[in-house]
Design an enzyme around this catalytic site. Structure first.
Site, PDB file in Angstrom:
ATOM      1  N   SER A  72      12.761  -6.290  -8.518  1.00 21.19           N
ATOM      2  CA  SER A  72      12.344  -5.547  -9.705  1.00 21.19           C
ATOM      3  C   SER A  72      13.550  -5.175 -10.537  1.00 21.19           C
ATOM      4  O   SER A  72      14.622  -4.904 -10.007  1.00 21.19           O
ATOM      5  CB  SER A  72      11.612  -4.262  -9.279  1.00 21.19           C
ATOM      6  OG  SER A  72      11.334  -3.442 -10.390  1.00 21.19           O
ATOM      7  N   HIS A  74      12.809  -2.840 -12.985  1.00 29.31           N
ATOM      8  CA  HIS A  74      12.162  -1.669 -13.592  1.00 29.31           C
ATOM      9  C   HIS A  74      11.820  -1.920 -15.054  1.00 29.31           C
ATOM     10  O   HIS A  74      12.033  -1.069 -15.910  1.00 29.31           O
ATOM     11  CB  HIS A  74      13.021  -0.414 -13.433  1.00 29.31           C
ATOM     12  CG  HIS A  74      13.141   0.029 -12.021  1.00 29.31           C
ATOM     13  ND1 HIS A  74      12.066   0.476 -11.280  1.00 29.31           N
ATOM     14  CD2 HIS A  74      14.201   0.061 -11.178  1.00 29.31           C
ATOM     15  CE1 HIS A  74      12.462   0.779 -10.063  1.00 29.31           C
ATOM     16  NE2 HIS A  74      13.748   0.531  -9.971  1.00 29.31           N
ATOM     17  N   ARG A  77      14.167  -1.548 -18.316  1.00 23.42           N
ATOM     18  CA  ARG A  77      14.316  -0.323 -19.097  1.00 23.42           C
ATOM     19  C   ARG A  77      15.566   0.450 -18.708  1.00 23.42           C
ATOM     20  O   ARG A  77      16.026   1.301 -19.462  1.00 23.42           O
ATOM     21  CB  ARG A  77      13.088   0.586 -18.895  1.00 23.42           C
ATOM     22  CG  ARG A  77      11.804   0.023 -19.405  1.00 23.42           C
ATOM     23  CD  ARG A  77      10.664   1.015 -19.206  1.00 23.42           C
ATOM     24  NE  ARG A  77      10.680   1.699 -17.933  1.00 23.42           N
ATOM     25  CZ  ARG A  77      10.105   1.261 -16.814  1.00 23.42           C
ATOM     26  NH1 ARG A  77       9.465   0.117 -16.797  1.00 23.42           N
ATOM     27  NH2 ARG A  77      10.147   1.977 -15.707  1.00 23.42           N
ATOM     28  N   VAL A 109       5.358 -10.154 -15.134  1.00 20.15           N
ATOM     29  CA  VAL A 109       4.121 -10.886 -14.841  1.00 20.15           C
ATOM     30  C   VAL A 109       3.065 -10.493 -15.862  1.00 20.15           C
ATOM     31  O   VAL A 109       2.642  -9.340 -15.906  1.00 20.15           O
ATOM     32  CB  VAL A 109       3.614 -10.606 -13.410  1.00 20.15           C
ATOM     33  CG1 VAL A 109       2.298 -11.315 -13.159  1.00 20.15           C
ATOM     34  CG2 VAL A 109       4.654 -11.022 -12.389  1.00 20.15           C
ATOM     35  N   ARG A 130       2.440  -3.623 -16.750  1.00 18.27           N
ATOM     36  CA  ARG A 130       2.146  -3.432 -18.170  1.00 18.27           C
ATOM     37  C   ARG A 130       0.781  -3.983 -18.584  1.00 18.27           C
ATOM     38  O   ARG A 130       0.056  -3.293 -19.312  1.00 18.27           O
ATOM     39  CB  ARG A 130       3.257  -4.036 -19.027  1.00 18.27           C
ATOM     40  CG  ARG A 130       4.507  -3.197 -18.995  1.00 18.27           C
ATOM     41  CD  ARG A 130       5.566  -3.716 -19.927  1.00 18.27           C
ATOM     42  NE  ARG A 130       6.769  -2.908 -19.752  1.00 18.27           N
ATOM     43  CZ  ARG A 130       7.978  -3.345 -19.984  1.00 18.27           C
ATOM     44  NH1 ARG A 130       8.171  -4.568 -20.419  1.00 18.27           N
ATOM     45  NH2 ARG A 130       9.013  -2.555 -19.808  1.00 18.27           N
TER      46      ARG A 130
END
Length: 184
Positions: A72, A74, A77, A109, A130
């Site tokens: 990841s 994140h 960000r 993704v 998201r």
């Protein structure tokens, strides 16, 4: 609360601060492993480390007791210019083979082909963030369900187009980095 952070030194080799996540199932008094299901296959994870983008960070996480790795950034960000999770995935998957630790992908993704590529590159499972939030924003629970149905249909189409009858038939050679064919 579905997860909690374990207090410990979580600075990884690249200097980024990460957290070791212990998943806890509600209804079990706040204790117990996260039970995951992917196309009928179940996995039990006692603890997983997120914020992993390098093989050496993944190895350190396993050495301190993690039973799974979540590749990841994140959502990119935290730091500008961090690698895309799909770019970091192959290195981490290769490093985890000797430990027999599952690797999951979180970030980037949005389509069924993204899921296919992540599975081909060795991810055991992907997380979708998201798009689920967008579905929730547009239509509440029904919006999230619609997004999941669209994603499922895209995965099924991708499997058909690739000639793979099931997820288990996806192989590494089915995806190629764009640098292999881009000559610009």
């Amino acid at each position: 609360m579905p997860w909690s952070s374990t207090p410990m030194d979580t600075r990884n080799a690249s200097g980024a601060s990460c957290e070791i996540i212990e998943y806890q199932m509600e209804g079990r008094g706040g204790n117990g492993p996260l039970e995951l299901s992917l196309t009928g296959r179940n996995a039990t994870v006692e603890s997983a480390s997120s914020c992993i983008l390098r093989a050496d960070d993944a190895e350190r996480a396993v050495q301190v007791g993690c039973s799974a790795i979540i590749v990841s950034n994140h959502g990119a960000r935290q730091l500008d210019g961090v690698p895309a999770t799909i770019e970091a995935l192959p290195e981490v998957v290769e490093a985890m083979k000797k430990y027999k630790v599952e690797v999951y992908l979180d970030g980037g993704v949005g389509t069924g082909t993204d899921v296919f590529k992540a599975l081909a590159l060795g991810a055991r499972m992907v997380f979708v963030g998201r798009p689920a939030l967008w579905g929730l924003t547009v239509g509440g629970q029904a919006g999230v369900q619609r997004m999941l149905n669209i994603l499922k249909t895209e995965i099924e189409y991708t499997l058909l187009i690739a000639g793979t009858p099931t997820v288990e038939h996806i192989t590494r050679d089915m995806v190629v980095h764009q640098s292999a064919y881009s000559k610009l």
